[in-house]
Scaffold this active site. Structure first.
Site, short mmCIF file in Angstrom:
data_model
loop_
_atom_site.label_atom_id
_atom_site.label_comp_id
_atom_site.label_asym_id
_atom_site.label_seq_id
_atom_site.Cartn_x
_atom_site.Cartn_y
_atom_site.Cartn_z
N GLU A 170 3.56 -11.03 -3.43
CA GLU A 170 2.45 -10.28 -2.86
C GLU A 170 1.91 -9.21 -3.81
O GLU A 170 1.40 -8.18 -3.38
CB GLU A 170 2.85 -9.69 -1.52
N HIS A 195 4.89 -1.38 -0.02
CA HIS A 195 4.82 -2.46 0.99
C HIS A 195 6.24 -2.78 1.45
O HIS A 195 7.08 -3.18 0.64
CB HIS A 195 4.16 -3.71 0.44
N HIS A 201 8.71 -3.83 5.36
CA HIS A 201 8.69 -4.49 6.66
C HIS A 201 9.50 -3.70 7.69
O HIS A 201 10.55 -4.15 8.13
CB HIS A 201 9.27 -5.90 6.55
N HIS A 258 4.05 -8.44 10.24
CA HIS A 258 4.40 -8.47 8.82
C HIS A 258 5.08 -7.18 8.35
O HIS A 258 6.24 -7.19 7.98
CB HIS A 258 3.12 -8.75 8.01
#
Length: 261
Positions: free
Chosen positions: A100, A119, A121, A187
């Site tokens: 990603e 980023h 989760h 996500h």
């Protein structure tokens, strides 16, 4: 050098740079360990990036290599420099940039005010969003930065896909807009900052707000903070809101024997 020294000179005020001897790889490695230690990143999922201070067309980012052990054990050697545009190139044999990577590239290209992107989760944020619970300004002095993020609105990217292409990264950057953080439905989250410290702490604050939202919503719909209470709450500044929280979390890593990266 004790890892505690890493955060002592960091500043997140406008126009300032991280002071001290910590380089991008050390900051990113510590940030990844903090996020994993606090439960926002499970196993190998998640990454942090930082613009290269000297090369505007490059970014430092956590990659995966042959010694991959997960975010909790991120080392400086796991951080590499890749282009800000296009596929990763020039990585050591056996090392891969995150799938990603377009998250980081497209957010950084769209937001010249942002230097660092997180980023991860966090289960609480994902669960709250999937349960239809918006992250609203329901807390006050408990967590003023979280309240202010919610007060300004926390956008949601509505697709639960892996963001592996530039077009998807651009969609996410558009959903984020000019906000400091965004929820990715089903996500995780993206959090941004002028520094790695600020981006990491914003992710922690978003997670804290989601946990309170989940707990409070089990007993009904919690009211938002009244305007008169919001007016009483000061902005304590980056030195308090970000630097001290960062240093506290680095100290927790040191106490657990995880502070040396």
């Amino acid at each position: 050098m004790s890892s505690l020294d890493v955060g002592t000179g960091a500043s997140t005020g406008a126009g300032t740079e991280v002071r001290g001897s910590a380089g991008p790889a050390e900051l990113i490695a510590l940030g990844c360990r903090i996020l994993a230690f606090q439960g926002l990143a499970e196993d190998i999922l998640g990454h942090i990036s930082l613009r290269d201070a000297e090369a505007p067309d490059a970014v430092h980012i956590r990659c995966r290599g042959a010694r991959e052990r997960g975010l909790l054990f991120t080392e400086r050697a796991d951080v590499h420099r890749v282009p800000l545009d296009g596929p990763a190139a020039g990585l050591p044999e056996g090392t891969k940039a995150p799938n990603e990577l377009p998250i980081h590239q497209e957010v950084l290209k769209a937001r010249p005010d942002v230097r660092a992107v997180v980023h991860v989760h966090p289960p609480s944020v994902v669960a709250a969003d999937l349960g239809g619970l918006a992250l609203r300004p329901i807390v006050g002095a408990y967590n003023i930065p979280a309240m202010r993020m919610a007060l300004g609105g926390i956008p949601v990217y509505p697709r639960g896909v892996l963001i592996t292409r530039p077009d998807l990264g651009k969609e996410l950057a558009e959903a984020l807009g000019d906000r400091p953080a965004c929820v990715l439905r089903g996500h995780g989250i993206v959090a941004t900052g002028e520094t790695v410290q600020q981006a990491v702490v914003r992710a922690l604050n978003l997670d804290a707000l989601a946990k309170i939202t989940l707990s409070a919503s089990a007993h009904g719909v919690p009211p938002v903070l009244p305007d008169e209470d919001i007016a009483e709450l000061p902005d304590l500044g980056g030195g308090f809101n970000d630097d001290l929280v960062w240093r506290t979390n680095v100290a927790k890593l040191d106490h657990a024997g995880l502070g040396q990266v």
